[in-house]
Structures are given as structure tokens and as C-alpha cells.
Motif scaffolding. Structure first.
Motif, mmCIF file in Angstrom:
data_model
loop_
_atom_site.group_PDB
_atom_site.id
_atom_site.type_symbol
_atom_site.label_atom_id
_atom_site.label_comp_id
_atom_site.label_asym_id
_atom_site.label_seq_id
_atom_site.Cartn_x
_atom_site.Cartn_y
_atom_site.Cartn_z
ATOM 1 N N GLY A 114 -1.425 2.872 7.142
ATOM 2 C CA GLY A 114 -2.651 2.373 7.747
ATOM 3 C C GLY A 114 -3.708 1.970 6.747
ATOM 4 O O GLY A 114 -4.109 0.808 6.681
ATOM 5 N N HIS A 115 -4.185 2.895 5.939
ATOM 6 C CA HIS A 115 -5.264 2.610 4.997
ATOM 7 C C HIS A 115 -4.745 1.817 3.806
ATOM 8 O O HIS A 115 -3.810 2.236 3.131
ATOM 9 N N LYS A 116 -5.334 0.665 3.552
ATOM 10 C CA LYS A 116 -4.915 -0.194 2.444
ATOM 11 C C LYS A 116 -5.908 -0.105 1.297
ATOM 12 O O LYS A 116 -7.120 -0.065 1.516
ATOM 13 N N LYS A 120 -2.205 -4.624 -3.379
ATOM 14 C CA LYS A 120 -2.777 -3.881 -2.253
ATOM 15 C C LYS A 120 -1.627 -3.313 -1.423
ATOM 16 O O LYS A 120 -0.680 -4.021 -1.102
ATOM 17 N N TYR A 121 -1.737 -2.077 -1.074
ATOM 18 C CA TYR A 121 -0.656 -1.448 -0.327
ATOM 19 C C TYR A 121 -1.211 -0.684 0.862
ATOM 20 O O TYR A 121 -2.343 -0.219 0.862
ATOM 21 N N GLY A 122 -0.415 -0.591 1.901
ATOM 22 C CA GLY A 122 -0.774 0.209 3.059
ATOM 23 C C GLY A 122 0.283 1.258 3.347
ATOM 24 O O GLY A 122 0.239 1.926 4.370
ATOM 25 N N GLU A 123 1.263 1.366 2.427
ATOM 26 C CA GLU A 123 2.349 2.316 2.637
ATOM 27 C C GLU A 123 2.129 3.573 1.796
ATOM 28 O O GLU A 123 1.446 3.539 0.771
ATOM 29 N N HIS A 124 2.725 4.671 2.242
ATOM 30 C CA HIS A 124 2.560 5.952 1.567
ATOM 31 C C HIS A 124 3.903 6.683 1.546
ATOM 32 O O HIS A 124 4.765 6.443 2.383
ATOM 33 N N TRP A 125 4.053 7.573 0.577
ATOM 34 C CA TRP A 125 5.254 8.393 0.489
ATOM 35 C C TRP A 125 5.097 9.642 1.350
ATOM 36 O O TRP A 125 4.022 10.234 1.408
ATOM 37 N N SER A 126 6.165 10.041 1.987
ATOM 38 C CA SER A 126 6.095 11.135 2.953
ATOM 39 C C SER A 126 5.723 12.469 2.319
ATOM 40 O O SER A 126 5.166 13.342 2.990
#
Length: 276
Positions: free
Chosen positions: A33-35, A148-154
Motif C-alpha cells: 500500500g504505502h509507496k 518507488k515501491y509499494g511492496e514489502h517483505w512478509s
């Protein structure tokens, strides 16, 4: 779920999943969500305070997800755009650290190239470095390492390593990342509700004790750091990966190396030995 830090880890995972070469395997990357903007080179020791936040955009920085530099100013670019790019090589000195590659690639392919042949796509931490890069590329329009990224590692780790397939767009809401053996491990995205085999990260902690004949001056902080850094480098080279973390274990007095108390069998007296 697996967090992937570098190409060494990618190669290891490809070897482990060889029997599922045609499967799409979940890894731990998902849309968060957060980029925000992040440098491709994620080494925390590379940046001093404020260095990660330096920006020199000309106009809006919200149009696309990758960044290019032209005449010292920064502009955004898209996934399908192919440009020359500039790598950073940590093994070189001065202006030679900035390596211009005169071959047009997408940002993601440029990132893979820089990581495999040098250190990474260039990071720019201050106005002086921005000018040095502008000088190195003359008046060309090139990719730099900001994205810019909106992905995250679990697992919450901050790895900025990405190995997307060339047709990758933007990781969409409700989507997660898969690794596919038939595309040399390149990543794609699928709905997080789909069913696929998956890869996990297993963390192992090992304690290694070292016995030395002479511990004089070894408790000097600079000496401790030098020994640890050299050992870490040898481990990384041996395993083709930098996702190991080594730390000294110290006693209550903050000492890493201490004299070992040993028992003399014949005299039944305690003695002190210059060993650890």
C-alpha cells in the motif's frame, strides 16, 4: 516466506527448486500500500545521516516509478523505457566509481547488470555526488538507482533486491510475487488468493568460539571491527551471498576476548592462559 537479498540467494533458491522448475513459487514479497522512494543499494553502512533522503527532482516526482538523471536534474521514467545507465563500483576510487554503461536497458535489467558486474545502480547522497554523476554522464539521459515501491517483505526486512521479469508492471493491490524457474527465476505477480507452492526463509544462529595464543590488543574496538569485517567478507565470497550477519559476543565488561581459566592436572592449581 522467503526474503531474497541478492543474486547469490537467487541462485541458491533456483538450485533448491530445480525439481519445480516450471512451477510458480510464492516468495515473501507482497503489495503493502504505502509507496516511497528507495535506493537500489540498500547497505545501511553506505549512507550517513540524511544521505538516503537526498533528492533533486525537476518537476513532479509522482509520474513514474523509476528515476533518470539529465544535466544534474532528476526525472521519472517507466518500466518500458530503455536508457543508458550508470553503475556504482565500490571497489574503485574517486570518479572511477561511476561506471557509465552505454547500452539501453530497462531500469530493472540495468539493476541486474550493475549488481552482477559492479556493486549496484548508482546512489546519490548529496549535491557533490550529484555533480560527479552529471560529469560522468556528460549530457546523456541515464538511469540512476532510485525507485518507488509499494511492496514489502512478509518478515519486515528491508531488502531492496528485485528480479522482476521484463514485462513487469506495477505490483497491484491484492497481488503477491512469484518466482518462476522457467524464466531463470525472474519474478511475476499473481493474486494472493491463488494456490502455489512456496519458499520459506529459515534463520540459523551459530556460535563459533576461537582460541588464540595471544589476545593482547585484540579487545581494541578498531581491531575487533577489522577482524569481523574481514571474516564477513570471506564468508560472503565463499557463499556468493551477503545475507549472513556476524557479530561479536562480549562478556559483562564488554570484552570479546578474555583469558581462559585452565586447571593444571598435576599441581591441581588454577592458572590463566592467553587463550580464548
Amino acid at each position: 516466506m522467503a526474503t531474497i537479498d541478492d543474486m547469490g540467494a537467487m541462485k541458491s533458491l533456483l538450485g533448491l527448486s530445480a525439481d519445480k522448475a516450471h512451477d510458480e513459487l510464492w516468495i515473501g514479497l507482497h503489495y503493502g500500500g504505502h509507496k516511497e522512494w528507495r535506493w537500489s543499494l540498500a547497505d545501511k553502512d553506505f549512507y550517513q545521516e540524511g544521505g538516503r533522503k537526498y533528492r533533486n527532482f525537476e518537476g513532479s516526482s509522482n509520474a513514474e516509478m523509476f528515476v533518470r538523471q539529465h544535466n544534474g536534474k532528476w526525472y521519472t521514467g517507466g518500466i518500458s523505457t530503455k536508457l543508458f545507465f550508470i553503475c556504482y563500483d565500490g571497489n574503485r576510487k574517486g570518479g572511477e566509481r561511476y561506471v557509465l554503461v552505454s547500452k539501453a536497458m530497462s531500469w530493472t535489467d540495468a539493476q541486474v547488470y550493475c549488481r552482477s558486474t559492479h556493486t549496484d545502480l548508482v546512489s546519490i547522497r548529496n549535491p557533490e555526488e550529484n555533480q560527479a554523476v552529471a560529469t560522468a554522464i556528460d549530457e546523456l539521459n541515464v538511469w540512476i538507482g532510485l525507485f518507488k515501491y509499494g511492496e514489502h517483505w512478509s518478515d519486515g526486512r528491508n531488502s531492496s533486491f528485485r528480479h522482476w521479469s521484463p514485462d513487469f508492471g506495477v505490483l497491484l493491490p491484492q497481488n503477491c510475487a512469484v518466482m518462476t524457474g522457467r524464466t531463470s527465476g525472474r519474478w511475476g505477480q499473481r493474486s494472493c488468493d491463488e494456490l502455489h507452492p512456496f519458499l520459506c526463509t529459515c534463520t540459523r544462529k551459530r556460535v563459533l568460539k576461537v582460541r588464540l595464543e595471544d589476545i593482547q590488543e585484540l579487545n581494541d574496538p578498531a581491531m575487533n571491527t577489522a577482524i569481523l569485517n574481514q571474516t564477513q567478507q570471506l564468508l560472503n565470497e565463499a557463499t556468493l551471498s551477503n545475507h549472513h550477519k556476524m557479530v561479536w559476543k562480549s562478556n559483562s565488561e564488554g570484552q570479546v576476548f578474555t583469558k581462559e581459566q585452565c586447571q593444571e592436572d598435576q599441581e591441581q592449581e588454577q592458572d590463566f592462559c592467553d587463550t580464548v
